[in-house]
Design a protein around this motif. Structure first.
Motif, PDB file in Angstrom:
ATOM      1  N   GLY A   1      -9.665   9.335  -0.952  1.00 22.16           N
ATOM      2  CA  GLY A   1      -9.219   8.956  -2.282  1.00 22.16           C
ATOM      3  C   GLY A   1      -9.029   7.454  -2.408  1.00 22.16           C
ATOM      4  N   LEU A   2      -8.573   6.819  -1.325  1.00 23.99           N
ATOM      5  CA  LEU A   2      -8.374   5.371  -1.337  1.00 23.99           C
ATOM      6  C   LEU A   2      -9.664   4.619  -1.001  1.00 23.99           C
ATOM      7  N   GLY A   3     -10.717   5.365  -0.663  1.00 27.61           N
ATOM      8  CA  GLY A   3     -11.998   4.723  -0.374  1.00 27.61           C
ATOM      9  C   GLY A   3     -11.995   3.927   0.920  1.00 27.61           C
ATOM     10  N   LEU A   4     -11.423   4.502   1.959  1.00 21.59           N
ATOM     11  CA  LEU A   4     -11.321   3.782   3.232  1.00 21.59           C
ATOM     12  C   LEU A   4     -12.393   4.308   4.199  1.00 21.59           C
TER      13      LEU A   4
ATOM     14  N   MET B   1     -11.478 -10.387  -5.666  1.00 21.72           N
ATOM     15  CA  MET B   1     -11.867  -9.128  -5.025  1.00 21.72           C
ATOM     16  C   MET B   1     -12.304  -8.131  -6.106  1.00 21.72           C
TER      17      MET B   1
ATOM     18  N   PRO C   1     -11.321  -1.507  -6.355  1.00 21.65           N
ATOM     19  CA  PRO C   1     -11.600  -0.129  -6.744  1.00 21.65           C
ATOM     20  C   PRO C   1     -10.825   0.234  -8.010  1.00 21.65           C
TER      21      PRO C   1
ATOM     22  N   ILE D   1      -6.894   2.787  -8.623  1.00 27.37           N
ATOM     23  CA  ILE D   1      -5.973   2.951  -7.496  1.00 27.37           C
ATOM     24  C   ILE D   1      -5.504   1.618  -6.951  1.00 27.37           C
TER      25      ILE D   1
ATOM     26  N   GLN E   1     -11.785  -3.873  -0.367  1.00 28.51           N
ATOM     27  CA  GLN E   1     -10.420  -4.295  -0.688  1.00 28.51           C
ATOM     28  C   GLN E   1      -9.667  -4.371   0.630  1.00 28.51           C
TER      29      GLN E   1
ATOM     30  N   ALA F   1      -7.259  -0.112   5.701  1.00 27.42           N
ATOM     31  CA  ALA F   1      -6.871  -0.856   4.507  1.00 27.42           C
ATOM     32  C   ALA F   1      -6.612  -2.322   4.826  1.00 27.42           C
TER      33      ALA F   1
ATOM     34  N   MET G   1       0.816  -1.197   0.000  1.00 30.96           N
ATOM     35  CA  MET G   1       0.000   0.000   0.000  1.00 30.96           C
ATOM     36  C   MET G   1       0.853   1.251   0.000  1.00 30.96           C
TER      37      MET G   1
ATOM     38  N   ASN H   1      -6.321  11.620   1.419  1.00 25.95           N
ATOM     39  CA  ASN H   1      -5.827  10.301   1.017  1.00 25.95           C
ATOM     40  C   ASN H   1      -6.814   9.200   1.407  1.00 25.95           C
TER      41      ASN H   1
ATOM     42  N   ILE I   1      -5.683   4.964   8.278  1.00 22.99           N
ATOM     43  CA  ILE I   1      -5.619   4.527   6.874  1.00 22.99           C
ATOM     44  C   ILE I   1      -5.057   3.109   6.787  1.00 22.99           C
TER      45      ILE I   1
END
Lengths: 333, 417, 541
Positions: free
Chosen positions: B96-99, C1, C4, C7, B195, B70, A95, B93, B66
């Motif tokens: 943007g990362l969809g967390l 999975m 998204p 990204i 994810q 994740a 990540m 962030n 974050i």
């Protein structure tokens, strides 16, 4: 007569592998089935030391953990050249969040794993020298102080390479960068007090701190492996030459790293709980000129009128490293 | 179960009922009591399994969240004011990362001058950060919105700020109905991430995205918030089924039935406004209130519908877009496209300035007569302001404005009460 | 999975990006010629057999070695190992003890009774080899392994030639010699002793031979004119050494003077010492630097108490004494008389002034060219007469056992082709590898505790044989000191150091190959190859 085991004098312990050694005594990199944590097709420059160092370190960590590993990555070359949409080079869960927060993101990952009872999965954070010694330093220090279960690996190429070779707090004195040009009365980077993060990490008395270079793979892998034997905060600082930023030939990356160690410019050692426990001895000591000369970033020190005073000051720094970290031990048979 | 309890503690208990797995804490007033309480619950073993991380900054707090999110953990933190600004890079962030991180913002003014009291400048500065923002009117609603926020965030994979007025709510002892663990468990399923960082199914999260796909990624964030406009009322309805009370939703209309004048506001000030309206209604004024709960996504359609039959709208907001006026007003004006009615922006309560019923009565009556200027600064001390403006006109070295004015006023405390 | 968009990316998907297109030059693997191989008169693949010895597979090492040379046990004793003087390891610490490992392999083969692989299918051709010295035996060996029927005619009573009659026992024990010769005979080579070939054409006709290889050596000691009294005892060195093999040992007396400066002079002086001489003096007209004898031999002789009189010539011999004139070197390094004389006591004078070839068997053969007492041969070792080849000391050469063995091999290859009606083309020589092509950082220095121990073993003396052999662990140690110059030894460096993972490891014994889809051409593999087995070449653009 005392027992003298027959070693492999042909290859010593320095080559990546050796057909005659037992597989378990060979480096991880020699394995046909190594993880290749960063696989082919990445966009690093030719001869990139960071691409090499990161694969060395992560393959070793993956081997040590049975691939139960998650990586957090700071912004920087490593991040950019491995994950430009739509392609990733990584072979492990990875990540990228921001430039300055890799250590904290890793803390979060470790905390999540702990909360979920998944203690078998380990966490590594990685960044360049800018993301580690400058912008990411607060998060790094916080992670150290809390002793979070994270191995942080800094790939030190001594400047902000991703943005075009600007000075960082890891840039050595006299080096040319685009923000320390070789002009004026004291060309290149200033002589400061230095900001050697491995020593700062040791001051946190975290379980394990080590330095390594891409020139000694066995040493590097042993340190990663050792680091994975600890729980808590660990730090490995890997010296990774940058052909583009340093003005060196792409085939010289490992040679330059070797010279950094052999001249004493970069001390290779390990420490546990704040105490130095071993140093990698210099095999054949060389004067710092041998290290400086092949690099264009130091070219202004040489030429028709070498700047002997500055070279002497750099030599003095190397000598201090040698003395401080005991780098001239005699090789034990 | 009814409890007389401080707002911060009520929220902390509600958070704990949501079973967060990672809580990151960095002290900043006025959110500190929330994380203090959570820290104690984790340390005592009452809240488990949960990792409570004392980070070294708000930037780290959001970054730890974050990482945790994740990795599939339900992650929570709280902040306010300068703290929110310090973590901004990570705030963007996370979205943007969809967390689906949930964060309490105990709304507080932003310096300089440094000020610890309530207004909405902090979270409104994050208007475009991609986070959803839900504003609580009362402590009960603050508590309830947190429970809804986790569900909303996790369904859509987007982070949510639950905004509650600093001190006014966070430090107020009020009676709340605290749900049971069973109720919360019935309402909020375990977090199933879209994810996750997991060696069993490795992915690379956080790629560098160039011009070829960046617009699409941003559009998708917008599309998710549009979906939230539908889900938020549904979540409120589901909440009512389990917990038996109205809470959440996009907007709340109060006495809007035949109102010619509608007052729009967010947060705890709605209580004072409602009291004022009640008194004015008793006097025969056709006036009502539209409270906005969901600031992001902004419910354009609902706002438009509420204002359709009104003659005028007064947006009373605890925020200032320097150089133009209102922040909330700007959004309201978007909802009014094509509707002809008088619109007034009232900036009120900045830095904790009290908003009194007396001032509101005067204000609303002037509005009814369309005697208000387009932009009003409620209860502004013009004497002090003009003095400073004169000072600056006549001398170059006029000195620091804030300190000058404090001197002019005399004491600070007398004006706050 | 359900990932998204954009990204989040799939693992390892960068394989779609072929970075090989960045390249302007590319690495290629190659085998280079190591200096040891280049320097071996017998053409041994030294690096090749050391490779197997390193892994402890001595039999395989011996088999690779004997592809070129059937005499490892002999070579390991008598070869002056020019390979070691050019060994690249000498620039690091000291040369690999190639010779001692070779001897170890030879002795091991004798001890374990290893046999050569059976010859290839019979060719139906017959070859006559004249002379059972190193060159003749070598040729017989290679010809036999190629499937030809070989007959050796040896004038003397025993095999070995100069290996038996020129080299003293203390350097080459006869059981070793016999064992290695016997192994060749076991291939089916027919040996006829005491069979002097008086005329080669007659012998070939009589035996129906399709070709002949002549290797009769040079056995006739050169005489120099020295005025001598009747009672002066003057003998030649070859005779002395030859008579050592018979019943009657030569009688040289207590004070022996040897005249000459070659290896034979040293051999005969040391032999005299062993026969009981109390005083042995070598008289040589030039200086030690100019002496053709090998340094190690001179050193050992001096250690044994043999004296050498430099810059001296013998002017006259009388009973019991010699007159010697002192010389001095002129500007060009030639010795010139000084007119200063002295007398030294001597019971006998042994002349070691070189040997001549007995060319009588070639009388009447057409097309031959004889020059300076030797037979001239072409690059294919054939004389001017078709089908008659020659080698060893009877053709112009450095006259060592190793060179003779090399001649035998070379001649055998050409004879084989000639018999098949083709021309032998030796494989193109690999480009040589020099020290600067290596990356010696990867090689460990031999630890200090190990070196002296080894030195002692290397110098160990015994009554019978001056040079001792290595035991297994020492041999392994020496073999592993080989740098494998110019030839991949599968150290995995290229595979490890490639920043682009563009080297494919093919598995044990299969080496590596480049994945040019991804190789960016940085050249790190070339720089970090310890042994110089990769080079960069310009990319075709």
């Amino acid at each position: 007569m005392s027992f003298q085991p027959i070693k492999f004098y042909q290859t010593g312990t320095f080559t990546v592998g050796n057909r005659l050694l037992n597989p378990e005594n060979r480096s991880v990199q020699s394995h046909q089935d190594r993880s290749n944590a960063i696989n082919s097709g990445h966009r690093a420059c030719q001869g990139c030391g960071e691409a090499l160092g990161a694969r060395y370190a992560l393959d070793a960590a993956m081997e040590a953990t049975g691939s139960q590993l998650i990586a957090a990555n700071a912004t920087g070359c490593l991040e950019v050249f491995t994950t430009p949409y739509p392609e990733s080079s990584w072979q492990l869960p990875w990540m990228h969040s921001l430039f300055g927060n890799a250590a904290a993101v890793a803390t979060g990952i470790a905390a999540a794993l702990k909360a979920k009872g998944r203690n078998g999965v380990r966490v590594v954070a990685q960044g360049g020298d800018g993301g580690t010694t400058d912008i990411g330093f607060a998060c790094l220090s916080g992670m150290f102080e809390r002793n979070d279960d994270v191995l942080y690996i800094c790939y030190d190429n001594e400047a902000y390479m991703n943005t075009g070779v600007q000075r960082s707090s890891a840039t050595p004195p006299a080096a040319r960068t685009t923000t320390t040009m070789p002009v004026g009365l004291s060309p290149g980077n200033v002589f400061g007090q230095g900001k050697f993060v491995p020593a700062i990490a040791m001051a946190h008395e975290i379980p394990y701190v080590a330095t390594a270079t891409v020139a000694d793979l066995h040493d590097l892998e042993a340190k990663v492996k050792r680091a994975m034997e600890f729980r808590g905060a660990r730090y490995i600082h890997i010296f990774v030459p940058c052909p583009l930023g340093w003005g060196t030939a792409s085939h010289d990356t490992i040679r330059i790293a070797r010279l950094a160690h052999e001249t004493g410019m970069f001390p290779v050692f390990e420490a546990e709980h704040g105490e130095l426990i071993s140093s990698l001895p210099i095999r054949r000591q060389l004067p710092v000129e041998e290290y400086l000369k092949p690099q264009k970033r130091f070219a202004h020190l040489f030429g028709a009128k070498p700047n002997l005073e500055v070279i002497a000051r750099i030599q003095a720094r190397a000598d201090r490293n040698i003395q401080k970290y005991g780098l001239l031990q005699t090789e034990v048979a | 179960m009814l409890k007389q309890i401080e707002g911060s503690h009520a929220v902390a208990e509600a958070i704990a009922l949501c079973r967060p797995e990672v809580v990151c804490a960095y002290p900043i007033s006025p959110q500190t009591h929330i994380v203090e309480a959570l820290g104690e619950m984790v340390k005592s073993g009452e809240l488990t399994p949960c990792e409570f991380i004392n980070v070294e900054s708000e930037f780290a707090a959001m970054s730890v969240a974050i990482g945790a999110s994740a990795t599939g953990a339900r992650a929570y933190t709280a902040t306010a004011s300068q703290g929110l600004l310090y973590m901004v890079e990570a705030v963007y962030n996370a979205s943007g990362l969809g967390l689906p991180i949930v964060m309490t913002v105990a709304n507080r003014a932003i310096g300089a001058p440094i000020n610890i009291w309530n207004d909405h400048s902090d979270s409104l500065s994050q208007r475009d950060s991609g986070w959803m923002q839900l504003f609580a009117e009362t402590n009960q609603e603050a508590l309830d919105l947190h429970i809804q926020a986790f569900k909303l965030a996790e369904e859509l994979s987007l982070p949510v700020m639950v905004c509650m007025d600093g001190f006014i709510l966070t430090h107020a002892y009020e009676q709340v109905d605290m749900p049971t663990q069973r109720q919360v468990d019935d309402y909020l399923p375990p977090y199933e991430p879209r994810q996750v960082l997991d060696p069993r199914e490795p992915v690379s999260i956080g790629a560098m995205v160039g011009p070829e796909a960046f617009m699409e990624v941003r559009y998708l964030a917008h599309a998710k918030q549009m979906q939230a406009l539908e889900r938020i009322p549904q979540l409120a309805a589901e909440f009512k089924q389990v917990f038996g009370r109205d809470s959440g939703g996009l907007t709340h209309t109060y006495r809007g039935e035949d109102a010619e004048t509608i007052i729009i506001a967010m947060g705890s000030v709605l209580g004072t406004i409602k009291d004022t309206i009640d008194e004015m209604r008793a006097d025969g004024h056709k006036i009502g209130v539209l409270g906005i709960t969901s600031y992001r996504p902004f419910p354009l359609a609902q706002v438009r519908a509420a204002l359709h039959n009104a003659k005028r709208v007064v947006v009373l907001e605890k925020s200032l877009a320097v150089g133009i006026g209102g922040i909330l007003s700007t959004d309201v004006r978007m909802a009014l496209s094509g509707i002809h009615l008088h619109g007034y922006t009232v900036v009120a309560g900045l830095g904790g300035r009290a908003i009194t019923r007396k001032s509101l009565h005067k204000l609303f009556r002037e509005a009814e007569q369309d005697a208000l200027p387009a932009l009003t600064f409620l209860d502004l001390d013009w004497e002090v302001v003009n003095k400073q403006l004169t000072r600056e006109r006549v001398m170059r070295r006029s000195g620091p404005a804030a300190e000058n004015m404090l001197r002019d006023i005399g004491t600070v405390a007398s004006k706050i009460a | 999975m359900d990932k998204p968009f954009a990204i989040t990316l799939d693992l390892g998907s960068s394989l779609a990006n072929h970075t090989g297109s960045w390249r302007t030059s590319k690495p290629v693997y190659l085998d280079r010629l190591p200096p040891c191989n280049a320097g071996c008169p017998a053409g041994e693949n030294i690096q090749g057999w050391l490779f197997h010895a390193e892994s402890g597979d001595y039999e395989q090492a011996w088999r690779v070695l004997t592809v070129d040379n059937p005499f490892p046990a002999i070579m390991g004793r008598v070869c002056y190992h020019p390979c070691e003087s050019v060994c690249n390891r000498g620039k690091l610490d000291s040369a690999v003890g190639i010779n001692s490992v070779e001897r170890f392999l030879g002795d091991e083969a004798i001890k374990r009774g290893w046999k050569f692989d059976a010859p290839a299918a019979s060719s139906g051709k017959k070859v006559l080899v004249v002379g059972a010295g190193p060159s003749g035996l070598s040729a017989a060996y290679h010809l036999a392994r190629s499937g030809h029927s070989v007959e050796i005619h040896e004038a003397g009573p025993l095999t070995g030639g100069m290996m038996r009659f020129g080299i003293p026992k203390y350097r080459l024990p006869r059981d070793v010699l016999d064992a290695e010769v016997q192994r060749i005979l076991n291939l089916g080579v027919m040996l006829k002793l005491n069979t002097k070939v008086a005329n080669i054409e007659d012998s070939m006709r009589a035996g129906n031979f399709d070709a002949a290889f002549l290797a009769v050596g040079a056995h006739i000691g050169k005489r120099a004119f020295i005025p001598a009294g009747d009672a002066a005892r003057i003998v030649d060195a070859v005779s002395v050494l030859r008579s050592m093999e018979g019943e009657d040992k030569p009688m040289l007396g207590r004070r022996v003077v040897v005249y000459g400066g070659g290896n034979t002079a040293i051999d005969v002086a040391r032999t005299a010492k062993r026969l009981g001489a109390t005083e042995t003096i070598i008289v040589y007209r030039r200086t030690r630097e100019k002496m053709p004898a090998h340094d190690s031999e001179v050193e050992e002789a001096l250690q044994e108490g043999i004296m050498i009189k430099w810059l001296s010539t013998i002017k006259q011999a009388e009973e019991g004494s010699l007159t010697v004139e002192k010389m001095k070197l002129d500007d060009k390094g030639f010795p010139q008389p000084t007119g200063e004389f002295e007398s030294i006591a001597a019971d006998s004078l042994v002349l070691a002034l070189g040997q001549d070839v007995d060319l009588s068997l070639l009388q009447g053969v057409s097309g031959l060219e004889i020059k300076d007492g030797t037979v001239q041969v072409g690059s294919n070792m054939m004389t001017g007469h078709k089908g008659i080849f020659a080698g060893g000391d009877m053709v112009p050469s450095e006259r060592t056992v190793t060179a003779g063995v090399g001649h035998g091999k070379k001649a055998a290859r050409h004879i084989d082709s000639w018999l098949l009606g083709t021309t032998y083309q030796s494989a193109a020589k690999h480009e040589p590898v020099s020290f600067d092509m290596l990356n010696p950082w990867y090689y460990t220095g031999a630890p200090k505790t190990m070196s002296p121990m080894l030195d002692v073993i290397r110098r160990q003396t015994s009554f019978d044989e001056v040079q001792g052999g290595l035991d297994e662990s020492n041999a392994l140690f020496e073999a592993r000191r080989c740098l494998s110059c110019g030839n991949c030894f599968e150290c995995d460096n290229c595979y490890g150091v490639c920043p682009d993972s563009a080297v494919i490891k093919l598995g044990p014994g299969k080496r590596f190959k480049f994945n040019y889809d991804y190789c960016k051409g940085c050249g790190m593999c070339v720089s970090e190859c310890p042994c110089g087995a990769i080079k960069m070449i310009p990319e075709d653009i």
